[in-house]
Design a protein around this motif. Structure first.
Motif, PDB file in Angstrom:
ATOM      1  N   UNK A 132       0.846  -1.192   0.000  1.00 58.17           N
ATOM      2  CA  UNK A 132       0.000   0.000   0.000  1.00 58.17           C
ATOM      3  C   UNK A 132       0.883   1.244   0.000  1.00 58.17           C
ATOM      4  N   UNK A 133       1.328   1.661  -1.174  1.00 59.73           N
ATOM      5  CA  UNK A 133       2.153   2.872  -1.215  1.00 59.73           C
ATOM      6  C   UNK A 133       1.334   4.087  -0.801  1.00 59.73           C
ATOM      7  N   UNK A 134       1.936   4.945   0.008  1.00 62.71           N
ATOM      8  CA  UNK A 134       1.280   6.162   0.477  1.00 62.71           C
ATOM      9  C   UNK A 134       2.110   7.356   0.040  1.00 62.71           C
ATOM     10  N   UNK A 135       1.438   8.394  -0.414  1.00 63.07           N
ATOM     11  CA  UNK A 135       2.105   9.638  -0.782  1.00 63.07           C
ATOM     12  C   UNK A 135       1.905  10.644   0.344  1.00 63.07           C
ATOM     13  N   UNK A 136       3.000  11.195   0.820  1.00 58.69           N
ATOM     14  CA  UNK A 136       2.947  12.149   1.924  1.00 58.69           C
ATOM     15  C   UNK A 136       3.590  13.452   1.472  1.00 58.69           C
ATOM     16  N   UNK A 137       2.875  14.546   1.665  1.00 55.14           N
ATOM     17  CA  UNK A 137       3.456  15.868   1.418  1.00 55.14           C
ATOM     18  C   UNK A 137       4.148  16.242   2.714  1.00 55.14           C
ATOM     19  N   UNK A 138       5.476  16.110   2.729  1.00 51.66           N
ATOM     20  CA  UNK A 138       6.243  16.329   3.950  1.00 51.66           C
ATOM     21  C   UNK A 138       6.439  17.798   4.274  1.00 51.66           C
ATOM     22  N   UNK A 139       6.682  18.611   3.252  1.00 52.49           N
ATOM     23  CA  UNK A 139       6.984  20.017   3.516  1.00 52.49           C
ATOM     24  C   UNK A 139       6.567  20.875   2.331  1.00 52.49           C
ATOM     25  N   UNK A 140       6.259  22.124   2.628  1.00 57.46           N
ATOM     26  CA  UNK A 140       5.952  23.142   1.628  1.00 57.46           C
ATOM     27  C   UNK A 140       6.672  24.422   2.041  1.00 57.46           C
ATOM     28  N   UNK A 141       6.931  25.298   1.077  1.00 56.60           N
ATOM     29  CA  UNK A 141       7.633  26.538   1.408  1.00 56.60           C
ATOM     30  C   UNK A 141       6.705  27.659   1.867  1.00 56.60           C
ATOM     31  N   UNK A 142       5.411  27.477   1.713  1.00 59.11           N
ATOM     32  CA  UNK A 142       4.419  28.430   2.220  1.00 59.11           C
ATOM     33  C   UNK A 142       3.222  27.626   2.702  1.00 59.11           C
ATOM     34  N   UNK A 143       2.470  28.170   3.644  1.00 61.62           N
ATOM     35  CA  UNK A 143       1.323  27.446   4.197  1.00 61.62           C
ATOM     36  C   UNK A 143       0.290  27.177   3.116  1.00 61.62           C
ATOM     37  N   UNK A 144      -0.139  25.902   3.022  1.00 62.50           N
ATOM     38  CA  UNK A 144      -1.157  25.479   2.066  1.00 62.50           C
ATOM     39  C   UNK A 144      -2.314  24.905   2.884  1.00 62.50           C
ATOM     40  N   UNK A 145      -3.476  25.573   2.892  1.00 59.16           N
ATOM     41  CA  UNK A 145      -4.588  25.121   3.734  1.00 59.16           C
ATOM     42  C   UNK A 145      -5.023  23.675   3.490  1.00 59.16           C
ATOM     43  N   UNK A 146      -4.960  23.173   2.261  1.00 58.86           N
ATOM     44  CA  UNK A 146      -5.367  21.800   1.980  1.00 58.86           C
ATOM     45  C   UNK A 146      -4.332  20.774   2.428  1.00 58.86           C
ATOM     46  N   UNK A 147      -3.174  21.228   2.870  1.00 59.63           N
ATOM     47  CA  UNK A 147      -2.112  20.320   3.311  1.00 59.63           C
ATOM     48  C   UNK A 147      -1.694  20.670   4.739  1.00 59.63           C
ATOM     49  N   UNK A 148      -2.602  20.508   5.710  1.00 60.77           N
ATOM     50  CA  UNK A 148      -2.301  20.955   7.077  1.00 60.77           C
ATOM     51  C   UNK A 148      -1.185  20.167   7.756  1.00 60.77           C
TER      52      UNK A 148
END
Length: 185
Positions: A138-154
């Motif tokens: 079960x591969x999972x994709x994780x958004x670990x970091x962003x350079x600016x706050x993204x509301x859909x990626x809390x």
């Protein structure tokens, strides 16, 4: 996404903004002469869908900085009155605005499979790091970091992404003086 081969345009939706309970469609015959081809698959983790969109006449993306990227990017149609396909950043931003959720697309200026851009419905475009788990079941994709706050990626940390700046050349000033004060003999 990150470990799979990238298509000319790959986008992903955060699970908070877009969900799909439909099973992955079975392969059907395609019209390979169509102006746009699109496929999708559901994914687990921070993202819900992975879209593969291919347009044979898409222009090169603005962040295609390498000769290889520029040389392999197809040209936009030039027939008078013919609509031109938007480049990938423009298409992702339009899709984000129209769908009301964040859209991620590969950062082609970096040779890092986890490097993405995130376009939000309010027009923000920022860098993102997407990691795929090592679990083949079960591969999972994780958004670990962003350079600016993204509301859909809390769950994503907000930070500068070192892999971006590691690849940037840093110009150092040259002077005639030796910093240690040693003169060559």
């Amino acid at each position: 996404m990150p470990s799979r081969p990238r298509s000319p345009t790959s986008s992903a939706y955060p699970s908070a903004g877009w969900t799909s309970r439909a099973p992955t469609p079975t392969p059907t015959p395609r019209d390979w002469d169509a102006p746009v081809l699109c496929g999708y698959e559901t994914v687990a983790g921070d993202l819900a869908l992975s879209l593969d969109v291919w347009t044979p006449h898409a222009p090169a993306t603005p962040d295609a900085r390498t000769a290889r990227d520029a040389a392999t990017a197809p040209d936009a149609p030039t027939a008078p009155g013919a609509p031109t396909a938007p480049n990938e950043p423009t298409a992702a931003l339009r899709l984000a605005v129209l769908s009301g959720t964040t859209v991620l697309y590969p950062a082609t200026d970096l040779r890092n499979p986890s490097a993405y851009w995130a376009a939000t419905p309010d027009g923000l475009v920022t860098r993102a790091r997407v990691e795929e788990s090592d679990d083949p079941a079960e591969p999972r994709l994780t958004v670990e970091a962003v350079e600016a706050r993204v509301p859909h990626l809390p769950g994503a940390r907000v930070q500068l992404l070192p892999e971006v700046y590691r690849s940037e050349p840093i110009e150092l000033p040259t002077t005639g003086a030796d910093p240690l004060g040693v003169t060559p003999t």
